[in-house]
Design a protein around this motif. Structure first.
Motif, PDB file in Angstrom:
ATOM      1  N   ASN A  58       0.858  -1.176   0.000  1.00 30.25           N
ATOM      2  CA  ASN A  58       0.000   0.000   0.000  1.00 30.25           C
ATOM      3  C   ASN A  58       0.902   1.236   0.000  1.00 30.25           C
ATOM      4  N   ILE A  59       1.133   1.771  -1.174  1.00 32.16           N
ATOM      5  CA  ILE A  59       2.105   2.858  -1.325  1.00 32.16           C
ATOM      6  C   ILE A  59       1.638   4.126  -0.628  1.00 32.16           C
ATOM      7  N   SER A  60       0.349   4.409  -0.661  1.00 31.59           N
ATOM      8  CA  SER A  60      -0.138   5.647  -0.036  1.00 31.59           C
ATOM      9  C   SER A  60       0.112   5.638   1.477  1.00 31.59           C
ATOM     10  N   ILE A  61      -0.093   4.494   2.126  1.00 31.54           N
ATOM     11  CA  ILE A  61       0.168   4.407   3.563  1.00 31.54           C
ATOM     12  C   ILE A  61       1.657   4.546   3.839  1.00 31.54           C
ATOM     13  N   ILE A  62       2.488   3.939   2.993  1.00 32.13           N
ATOM     14  CA  ILE A  62       3.938   4.062   3.146  1.00 32.13           C
ATOM     15  C   ILE A  62       4.364   5.527   3.033  1.00 32.13           C
ATOM     16  N   ILE A  63       3.756   6.261   2.110  1.00 35.54           N
ATOM     17  CA  ILE A  63       4.091   7.677   1.939  1.00 35.54           C
ATOM     18  C   ILE A  63       3.650   8.480   3.159  1.00 35.54           C
ATOM     19  N   GLU A  64       2.480   8.139   3.717  1.00 36.56           N
ATOM     20  CA  GLU A  64       2.040   8.812   4.942  1.00 36.56           C
ATOM     21  C   GLU A  64       3.033   8.587   6.077  1.00 36.56           C
ATOM     22  N   VAL A  65       3.501   7.365   6.216  1.00 40.22           N
ATOM     23  CA  VAL A  65       4.470   7.048   7.270  1.00 40.22           C
ATOM     24  C   VAL A  65       5.786   7.764   7.010  1.00 40.22           C
ATOM     25  N   ALA A  66       6.195   7.837   5.747  1.00 40.39           N
ATOM     26  CA  ALA A  66       7.433   8.550   5.404  1.00 40.39           C
ATOM     27  C   ALA A  66       7.324  10.020   5.788  1.00 40.39           C
ATOM     28  N   MET A  96       5.369  11.308   8.199  1.00 40.00           N
ATOM     29  CA  MET A  96       5.404  11.405   9.653  1.00 40.00           C
ATOM     30  C   MET A  96       6.807  11.178  10.187  1.00 40.00           C
ATOM     31  N   ASN A  97       7.532  10.246   9.574  1.00 39.15           N
ATOM     32  CA  ASN A  97       8.903   9.965   9.999  1.00 39.15           C
ATOM     33  C   ASN A  97       9.808  11.159   9.719  1.00 39.15           C
ATOM     34  N   TYR A  98       9.591  11.815   8.570  1.00 37.96           N
ATOM     35  CA  TYR A  98      10.368  13.014   8.231  1.00 37.96           C
ATOM     36  C   TYR A  98      10.115  14.107   9.266  1.00 37.96           C
ATOM     37  N   ARG A  99       8.850  14.296   9.622  1.00 41.14           N
ATOM     38  CA  ARG A  99       8.513  15.319  10.611  1.00 41.14           C
ATOM     39  C   ARG A  99       9.131  14.993  11.966  1.00 41.14           C
ATOM     40  N   ALA A 100       9.100  13.713  12.345  1.00 40.23           N
ATOM     41  CA  ALA A 100       9.691  13.301  13.623  1.00 40.23           C
ATOM     42  C   ALA A 100      11.186  13.600  13.663  1.00 40.23           C
ATOM     43  N   LYS A 101      11.880  13.347  12.546  1.00 34.16           N
ATOM     44  CA  LYS A 101      13.316  13.646  12.487  1.00 34.16           C
ATOM     45  C   LYS A 101      13.556  15.142  12.638  1.00 34.16           C
TER      46      LYS A 101
END
Length: 319
Positions: A272-280, A282-287
């Motif tokens: 599910n690419i859209s969910i992966i992009i959402e996580v990416a 959120m991960n970018y923001r966390a960093k």
């Protein structure tokens, strides 16, 4: 070829008023975002006069010019109005003197104005010109806003970028540009992307055709432009390729002289690419907020290794 903005565009986009020279606006061109406040020039010093800039008159310049005699004021204004001078800009709704209007008319220089304070007006016009005069590049890709993060999706034609963007829009995120993205450098650290006017709010889905995202999903589903903060390159899954599984591989793509972080996401059935992009996103923001899951994993791994070494040492001494 040098980029330029016509004074007509400047006036229209920034809601400026025209005191004189309205017939000149479409022919006069602004080629630099630098703005000059002609303080020293009012005293008669023109050895280093940047005549190609917009000349901004604030309260200080206007007050000083009023202290001059009419004849001296007229002579100075004639010097200020050169062939390459795009416009005289007056802030705070200050009315231009008859000498300014006469000199500007004789040298074909428009006189425009604003009600804004001088500093705010200077900042607004400079930012506007920086954007309009910035070098631009048109690239193949899809730009979306996911949780406030501008993500540029790249990859070969047919990989599913537009379909992924559609899924993200359905999940509450926003489309900025599909297929072609106009990219420009806003400042030393920021790259901005927007859609060409002809493609604004439009999305191409193979088998359906062109859809209008704003018409179907509402105004909240689109944005006119966004900073590009992360690039996600979609590529077909290959069993022969080693993909980053921990997050230690850092890649980037350079636009002009600004580096933008880039990650590669393999595409295959079942992902599910859209969910992966959402996580990416959120991960970018966390960093950006100081939390790095990869670093925490490495720290935990280091502690585990030390614990095992200590245990092995103690077991050896016990024997």
């Amino acid at each position: 070829m040098t980029n330029f903005v016509t004074v007509s565009q400047l006036v229209e986009d920034n809601e400026l008023k025209v005191y004189s020279g309205e017939e000149l606006l479409k022919d006069k061109k602004v080629i630099t975002s630098d703005i000059s406040r002609p303080g020293i020039e009012l005293t008669g010093y023109f050895d280093y006069y940047p005549s190609e800039r917009i000349q901004l008159f604030g309260q200080t310049e206007s007050a000083y010019s009023r202290s001059m005699t009419s004849n001296n004021r007229y002579k100075v204004m004639l010097e200020l109005c050169r062939e390459d001078t795009p416009a005289l800009l007056i802030s705070r709704n200050i009315q231009p003197s008859k000498e300014i209007l006469q000199a500007a008319k004789e040298h074909n220089v428009p006189v425009i104005g604003s009600t804004l304070p001088t500093t705010r007006l200077s900042s607004m016009i400079t930012e506007y010109l920086d954007e309009k005069l910035a070098p631009r590049e048109s690239i193949h890709g899809v730009l979306v806003d996911v949780y406030g993060i501008g993500i540029l999706l790249t990859g070969h034609s047919g990989i599913g970028k537009s379909e992924t963007a559609l899924e993200l829009v359905k999940r509450g995120h926003r489309l900025i540009a599909d297929d072609r993205v106009d990219v420009y450098q806003r400042d030393e650290k920021t790259i901005v992307g927007e859609a060409p006017k002809i493609l604004n709010h439009l999305l191409e889905i193979r088998g359906i055709g062109i859809i209008d995202v704003m018409n179907l999903f509402g105004a909240g589903a689109v944005r006119s432009k966004s900073e590009i903060q992360l690039i996600i390159n979609l590529e077909n899954w290959s069993a022969d390729k080693n993909y980053d599984r921990i997050g230690t591989l850092e890649d980037k793509r350079t636009f002009f002289d600004v580096d933008v972080p880039q990650i590669t996401v393999p595409v295959k059935v079942g992902r599910n690419i859209s969910i992966i992009i959402e996580v990416a996103a959120m991960n970018y923001r966390a960093k950006k907020m100081g939390y790095d899951a990869t670093k925490k994993f490495e720290d935990n791994l280091g502690l585990l290794i030390k614990e095992n070494e200590a245990k092995t040492k103690n077991d050896g001494e016990g024997k």
